[in-house]
Design an enzyme around this catalytic site. Structure first.
Site, PDB file in Angstrom:
ATOM      1  N   CYS A  79       2.351   9.939 -50.324  1.00  0.00           N
ATOM      2  CA  CYS A  79       3.351   8.636 -50.904  1.00  0.00           C
ATOM      3  C   CYS A  79       3.702   7.949 -49.757  1.00  0.00           C
ATOM      4  O   CYS A  79       4.087   8.623 -48.744  1.00  0.00           O
ATOM      5  CB  CYS A  79       4.173   9.274 -51.677  1.00  0.00           C
ATOM      6  SG  CYS A  79       5.245   7.973 -52.414  1.00  0.00           S
ATOM      7  N   CYS A  81      21.617  -9.319 -16.922  1.00  0.00           N
ATOM      8  CA  CYS A  81      22.545  -8.617 -17.976  1.00  0.00           C
ATOM      9  C   CYS A  81      23.938  -8.627 -17.572  1.00  0.00           C
ATOM     10  O   CYS A  81      24.232  -9.133 -16.596  1.00  0.00           O
ATOM     11  CB  CYS A  81      21.810  -7.275 -17.850  1.00  0.00           C
ATOM     12  SG  CYS A  81      22.983  -6.322 -19.359  1.00  0.00           S
ATOM     13  N   HIS A  98      11.324  -9.430  -9.914  1.00  0.00           N
ATOM     14  CA  HIS A  98      10.178  -9.509  -8.982  1.00  0.00           C
ATOM     15  C   HIS A  98       9.746 -10.975  -8.640  1.00  0.00           C
ATOM     16  O   HIS A  98       8.468 -11.171  -8.277  1.00  0.00           O
ATOM     17  CB  HIS A  98       9.045  -8.820  -9.432  1.00  0.00           C
ATOM     18  CG  HIS A  98       8.620  -8.987 -10.739  1.00  0.00           C
ATOM     19  ND1 HIS A  98       7.706 -10.293 -10.868  1.00  0.00           N
ATOM     20  CD2 HIS A  98       8.445  -8.317 -11.868  1.00  0.00           C
ATOM     21  CE1 HIS A  98       7.707 -10.160 -12.301  1.00  0.00           C
ATOM     22  NE2 HIS A  98       7.840  -9.083 -12.969  1.00  0.00           N
ATOM     23  N   CYS A 105     -15.082  15.973  23.036  1.00  0.00           N
ATOM     24  CA  CYS A 105     -14.937  14.907  23.936  1.00  0.00           C
ATOM     25  C   CYS A 105     -15.096  13.471  23.366  1.00  0.00           C
ATOM     26  O   CYS A 105     -15.431  13.199  22.229  1.00  0.00           O
ATOM     27  CB  CYS A 105     -15.800  15.176  25.163  1.00  0.00           C
ATOM     28  SG  CYS A 105     -17.465  14.572  24.585  1.00  0.00           S
ATOM     29  N   CYS A 107     -23.092   9.925  15.897  1.00  0.00           N
ATOM     30  CA  CYS A 107     -22.723   9.611  14.272  1.00  0.00           C
ATOM     31  C   CYS A 107     -23.672  10.618  13.605  1.00  0.00           C
ATOM     32  O   CYS A 107     -24.907  10.919  13.958  1.00  0.00           O
ATOM     33  CB  CYS A 107     -22.983   8.296  14.102  1.00  0.00           C
ATOM     34  SG  CYS A 107     -22.788   7.953  12.177  1.00  0.00           S
ATOM     35  N   CYS A 136     -13.919   6.994  30.396  1.00  0.00           N
ATOM     36  CA  CYS A 136     -14.272   5.727  30.157  1.00  0.00           C
ATOM     37  C   CYS A 136     -13.348   4.795  30.746  1.00  0.00           C
ATOM     38  O   CYS A 136     -12.248   4.889  30.687  1.00  0.00           O
ATOM     39  CB  CYS A 136     -14.398   5.479  28.683  1.00  0.00           C
ATOM     40  SG  CYS A 136     -14.989   3.743  28.399  1.00  0.00           S
TER      41      CYS A 136
END
Lengths: 156, 502
Positions: B170, B236, B251, B296, B301, B326
């Site tokens: 119902c 508010c 914001h 070192c 890669c 280096c």
């Protein structure tokens, strides 16, 4: 001791005995009316349903009630091994009327008949058993084979 | 600020335009402000009742049913009335209302006959002395069960607007009058409270103030579709400033869709990006991201087998005899290698640039809270050590409030600027416009912050007060200018963003 839920369960039991729906049976434990054992027989070929893999299975369940019944649903669990998209591995099942669609006018007979119809009409969109749901959707043949397996174990 | 004439067309409603004179100009709504009202719980009840009353009269039905209909249509009165006029039966059916009059509470004795004794379908009790309850669907249960059912729905499930008749299947909704008559006072209070909540939750023009323990709601008629062009900041009664569109703290000037994207991006990316930026370099040849975890500086890669120096990023073959030491940082080939790396990392760095500044202002705003506590102490000191009165030392509190507000605005300008697209030639000019305004506000803010941090010297209080007052007014103005300009740009569609705002 008579409480509303116990009274109600007595009536449920009387109704179930007097007018039992096809393919289900259930009764409270002799010493505890809040704990019920039930058996659902797998739905067979009643109408034009293509596959009724659960046919001839006899699946046992337990229903645990508490004093909130019938305002809240009982917890229902399959004891027999089950392979169904909406039944969890531990036997608990995912059925809307046992959760948010519960109405206090449902009784034990209504719960068991709903579960019976869930067997041949699963809802693969809210799967509790992902494997069963996938097979149901994508590999019906394998699904039927797995269901037949649990049907056979249900006779033991 | 641009001349008033230019701005008038941006007002959607013409009401504010009827004022004349300088005073009106001063109090005129700024482009970045929106109209809103703050409503108390009592006020909300009143407006709820008013709307229900109106609909009840128009549709000619009892108030409790009008209320159920309004709730179903999420308080969209116009839509409800239109649909109802079209097809009243279908509206009533969907909303679960039967308007026929029914006696809600009837003693069981009255409806029992020897052949058909009343028996409650829930508890199966057939006590003739009990009372029975039904709503207009006439599914009758005993009062105890009905009350049980309602209490369960209200107290445990937190339902209120759509409690359906207990009969399975119902869909008729138990109206508020029935609930009032059946449940105990405590449950009814809870029910009213929940209903009140849904009034605000369901209403597109209302939103609860998200501040803890605040019970006010804000009414604002900015449709959600305009959130790409306007930031509806509201304040508010409790002082909390938040965005009516999304409920987050204020914001401005960043619009809601950007805020959402930015927050998600920061959640997902910022830590990872920071880590990548701090701990890895890229292979100069294949641009794989490499973490050096030991060994070192002679790198090979793993992916492309290219050999290079970790320090200068130049090819290892050119290092000759100065292996493992280096000193070739400025050689041309290593320069080039680093340049290409810089480019490929530009977008990462760009994001980090904006993120770090955003995070910095956020952190500073937190520190401002500490500052505020210090300031309170300072104000007490001032009252004791000088002849300044309480009202005169309020300038410090005001300065801190302004400071916090400016930091919030600044913080969001970085998120805003991050999403500005740079491809568009015409936009570049305006990007500078934002950054200029941003820079001005940032400088002024930091200066004010510094002033407030300074230790208090007795003889210089008057000077400090003057200084702080001046700066407070100044940063406030800078903030207004920035907000006004960005708001205008949004309305004019002047900004283009490189993300989809939908």
């Amino acid at each position: 001791m008579s409480t509303p839920s116990r009274r109600r369960l007595m009536r449920d039991f009387k109704r179930l005995q007097k007018d039992p729906p096809a393919g289900i049976s259930g009764a409270p434990c002799p010493d505890n009316i809040m704990l019920w054992n039930a058996v659902i027989f797998g739905p067979g070929l009643l109408f034009d349903i293509a596959e009724t893999p659960f046919e001839d299975g006899t699946f046992k369940l337990v229903l645990q009630f508490d004093e909130t019944y019938p305002n809240k649903p009982p917890s229902v669990k399959f004891v027999s091994k089950m392979f169904h998209p909406n039944v969890y591995a531990n036997g608990e099942l995912c059925l809307d009327i046992l959760q948010n669609r519960w109405s206090p006018t449902y009784d034990v007979a209504a719960i068991l008949t709903s579960i019976q119809s869930l067997l041949h009409d699963p809802n693969p969109n809210s799967p509790a058993n992902a494997e069963a749901a996938n097979l149901y959707r994508e590999n019906r043949k394998e699904y039927v084979r797995r269901v037949r397996e649990v049907v056979e174990t249900s006779w033991e | 600020m641009p001349p008033a004439g230019d701005e008038l067309e941006y007002f959607e409603d013409g009401e504010d335009l009827n004022f004349d004179g300088v005073l009106a100009e001063k109090h005129r709504k700024k482009l970045y402000q929106v109209d809103y009202t703050v409503q108390s719980a009592k006020h909300l009840m009143g407006s709820q009742d008013k709307e229900v009353g109106q609909v009840a009269v128009i549709l000619g039905m009892p108030k409790e049913h009008a209320a159920t209909l309004l709730r179903h249509y999420r308080w969209n009165k116009e839509k409800l009335i239109e649909r109802y006029m079209d097809n009243p039966d279908s509206v009533l059916r969907i909303a679960g209302v039967v308007t026929e009059h029914v006696r809600r509470i009837i003693p069981a004795r009255e409806i029992s006959s020897p052949e058909h004794p009343f028996s409650c379908d829930i508890c199966c009790d057939d006590d003739e002395d009990s009372e029975t309850v039904a709503v207009s669907c006439n599914h009758r249960f005993c009062r105890t069960c009905y009350e049980h059912y309602l209490r369960q729905k209200i107290k445990e499930e937190g339902e209120s607007r759509k409690i359906e008749c207990p009969q399975d299947g119902c869909k008729i909704v138990v109206d508020e009058k029935t609930v009032e008559q059946v449940v105990d006072k405590n449950t009814h209070l809870r029910y009213r409270e929940l209903l009140n909540r849904t009034y605000v939750d369901d209403n597109d023009h209302l939103r609860w103030c998200p501040a803890p323990n605040c019970e006010f709601a804000v009414e604002c008629h900015i449709p959600s579709t305009s959130l790409t062009t306007i930031v509806p900041t509201v304040e508010c009664e409790c002082g909390h400033q938040f965005c009516f569109g999304c409920g987050l703290p204020d914001h401005q000037p960043a619009i809601c869709p950007l805020v959402k994207k930015w927050q998600k991006k920061c959640e997902d990316d910022s830590e990872t990006a920071n880590w990548i930026s701090a701990h890895t370099k890229e292979c100069p040849k294949c641009h794989s991201t490499i973490e050096k975890n030991g060994g070192c500086n002679h790198m090979t890669c793993r992916k492309c087998k290219y050999e290079f120096c970790w320090v200068c990023m130049g090819p290892w073959s050119e290092h000759g005899t100065s292996w493992y030491n280096c000193n070739r940082y400025d050689e041309k080939s290593s320069h080039e290698a680093r340049d290409s790396q810089t480019q490929s990392r530009a977008s990462l760095e760009r994001y980090l640039h904006y993120y770090n500044r955003f995070a910095n202002h956020q952190q500073s705003a937190k520190l401002d809270q500490d500052l505020y506590r210090k300031t309170e102490k300072k104000m007490e000191e001032m009252q004791q050590t000088s002849d300044l009165s309480w009202i005169e030392v309020q300038f410090l509190k005001k300065a801190v409030d302004t400071l916090t507000q400016c930091r919030m605005t600044l913080k969001w300008t970085y998120a805003f600027a991050f999403y500005l697209s740079r491809t568009n030639e015409t936009v570049i000019f305006e990007v500078c416009d934002v950054t200029d305004n941003q820079k001005d506000l940032e400088m002024a803010t930091e200066y004010l912050s510094e002033l407030l941090e300074k230790p208090l010297e007795r003889e210089k209080i008057a000077e400090l007060r003057q200084n702080v007052l001046d700066k407070t007014v100044y940063v406030k103005q800078r903030r207004e200018i920035l907000l006004e300009d960005t708001a205008k740009g949004l309305l004019e569609n002047r900004w283009s963003f490189f993300v989809d705002l939908k």
